[in-house]
Design an enzyme around this catalytic site. Sequence first.
Site, PDB file in Angstrom:
ATOM      1  N   ASP A 431      74.576  -9.829   3.545  1.00 63.68           N
ATOM      2  CA  ASP A 431      74.078 -10.371   2.280  1.00 63.68           C
ATOM      3  C   ASP A 431      73.203  -9.290   1.649  1.00 63.68           C
ATOM      4  OD1 ASP A 431      73.212 -12.345   0.310  1.00 63.68           O
ATOM      5  OD2 ASP A 431      71.311 -12.297   1.386  1.00 63.68           O
ATOM      6  N   ASP A 630      69.939 -14.268   5.021  1.00 67.67           N
ATOM      7  CA  ASP A 630      68.565 -14.750   5.148  1.00 67.67           C
ATOM      8  C   ASP A 630      68.289 -16.024   4.361  1.00 67.67           C
ATOM      9  OD1 ASP A 630      68.629 -13.636   2.544  1.00 67.67           O
ATOM     10  OD2 ASP A 630      66.453 -13.390   2.605  1.00 67.67           O
ATOM     11  N   ASP A 634      73.452 -18.575   2.518  1.00 65.67           N
ATOM     12  CA  ASP A 634      74.249 -17.891   3.543  1.00 65.67           C
ATOM     13  C   ASP A 634      74.627 -18.813   4.699  1.00 65.67           C
ATOM     14  OD1 ASP A 634      73.968 -15.354   2.240  1.00 65.67           O
ATOM     15  OD2 ASP A 634      71.931 -15.228   3.048  1.00 65.67           O
TER      16      ASP A 634
END
Length: 742
Positions: A431, A630, A634
């Site tokens: 990410d 995080d 996600d």
Amino acid sequence: METATDIKKVTLPITGMSCAACAVSVESMLSHTKGVVNAGVNYANQTVAVTYDPELIDLPDMDRVLQSIGYGLIIEENEEDAIAEQEKIQREHYRKLKNKAIYTGILTLPVVILGMFFMEWTYANYIMLVLTVPVLFIFGKDFFVNAWKQARHRKANMDTLVALSTGVAFLFSTFNTFFPEFWHARGLHPHVYFEASAVIIFFILLGKLMEERAKSNTSDALKKLIGLQSKTVRVFRDGTETEIPAREVMPGDEVIIRSGEKIPVDGKVVTGSSFVDESLMTGEPIPAEKKPGDSVFAGTINQTGSFTFTAEKVGKQTVLAQIIKTVQAAQGSKAPVQRLADSIAGIFVPVVIGIAILTFAIWMILGPENALTHAMLASVSVLVIACPCALGLATPTAMMVGVGKGAENNILIRDAESLEKAYKVDTVILDKTGTLTEGRPRVTDWQWVKSLENEAFHFAAVKALEARSEHPLAQAIVQFGEESETIRIRNFQSLTGSGVRGTAGDNTYLVGTFKYLEKEGIHISAELRAAYEVLTAQAKTVIGIAVNGEHAGIVAIADQLKPTSREAVQKLHAQGIEVHMLTGDNAQTAAAVAAQVGIDSYQADVKPDDKMQFVKKLQAAGKTVAMVGDGINDSQALAQADVSIAMGKGSDIAMDVAKMTLITSDLLTLPKALKLSQKTVVTIKQNLFWAFIYNVIGIPVAAGVLYPVNGFLLDPMIAGAAMAMSSVSVVMNSLRLKGARL
């Protein structure tokens, strides 16, 4: 009908286990007990994870079930008390084991000397008999007691092998001592094997002593984490400063922290300021400044100043408690590779007993004229040399050390399966925000026109203006640079999505997008427009500043890359891992970040479900995928991935879903985690190889397959030493992981 709320799951320490087969016995007994849904024993850390229906069975009932076969549960309401009680029992067990090994060694030495050098002396056999009795039936009593308890339930473990081998050798030798004429009449010499029985007990006790010492080292990381918890704390209650146990702190209590003290619970600073060593949480060696409103965490250490803070998360809710819980769960979980070892350990002892009986029968049928002696020797050696302990310790000890090594390197591993699987990862998805970048906007550039005078005043005025703005980027401007003089703002106006305006001193300020400035009739100079183009191409948000109707400067804001992100990506590439980047940000920003860190494959404007679908697509192509994120956005992709890794400063949901958490924000921890997995799995394979090879070679040699070739027949005494060292060698090999470079 059972519902999810009817079922409870607990992890409890076990007492009395001496080998891997013991673990199988405990697991089997509990699993077949009414009311127990599932039981999983970890021999290395001496615990059992039990899922049960409290309507049908309680913990004392389970304890009674295990006591019937020689084991027990430590049942304490407080988890810390249970751990402390287990450590107390283990220390006492180690002390007794040490004493037994010493006294057994003292008694065994003369038996060995007599048996090897003075066996023809008239009274040698009687002296050896007298010295061997306390070795077997006082210091080695537990082997026979536990073997009997197992036999009553039609089970067998390592104690069964020891009791059979030493008992048979002792009885055979005692018979030969008192009735030597039985053999003389048949033209044979009545050999005795008291020294073999005594030495077997001595070597096994010595091996267990070394094993216990080595096993205690595998959980050092967990003990260090538990040691970070404060025992007592000072709080303000009813206007009075009171010292209470840390576990009695309640949310809302005002806690007093002085120089050098550990912070006992999580909370927010109310008064005072200091610097706090947060390396436990962040991995950063530089202490973090704490002032009113800042968060503090349990286990971190106050440096020079003093302050008070309001407790928010206490007991098991603190970040440190969650870390301890994660490490405990991971060290107690089983890797898939261990299922094979557990299955083999469960049938190992009965198979070995069968081989010993078969060995005895073959020697009696095909052996030489002193076949009975050979048959006894060979069958006793088979019973002694066979060791399921090495097999049972192969996986859990390596996993425990691996999890501990991870904790030391800011890698929290939730379960053993993820540690085992991570070495297979060939594709990593990162990410962007909060993973590759810091996750919060910061001012990267601030440029004034060259002709502007009194820049310091204008700088303070713009910061004062933005301090009144509600725009998410305003705080980045406010926090930029050093503290400046306080400027009074008049006529403040905020135009949503465009900018702000106001007056400071004799000057009127406009701060906002270039479109907003142009709409207000501000001419953009060629100098600043060129800078704007350059900064925009770097995926930065550019804000214009106008003073008294003239374009005066620009501010560039961006979510900056973490300093180590590029190096981390390079290390992943060097390990042969394919790296992808996914982000919900726009394509221009995604392209700029990907270029800066060296990632070729990236996707922008992706939604949470798109991330999950991307993971599925890679998995369908045969990839083993690790997802690193995080945020809540996600979580779906993390749950879908083969290995899920959360950044420690991310959302609670991301960390709950992920099987691994990188506590530090340093992405270089990621390649370390994958390398740790590789080294741990290599260690497990080495352990299993040697445990299998040891038994594959040792049992046939003990049975006497070499006798027809070169007349070699393994002495039971040597077999006992080899058996003890096999377990120790496996544990020592696992402990090598502690020194591994990641």
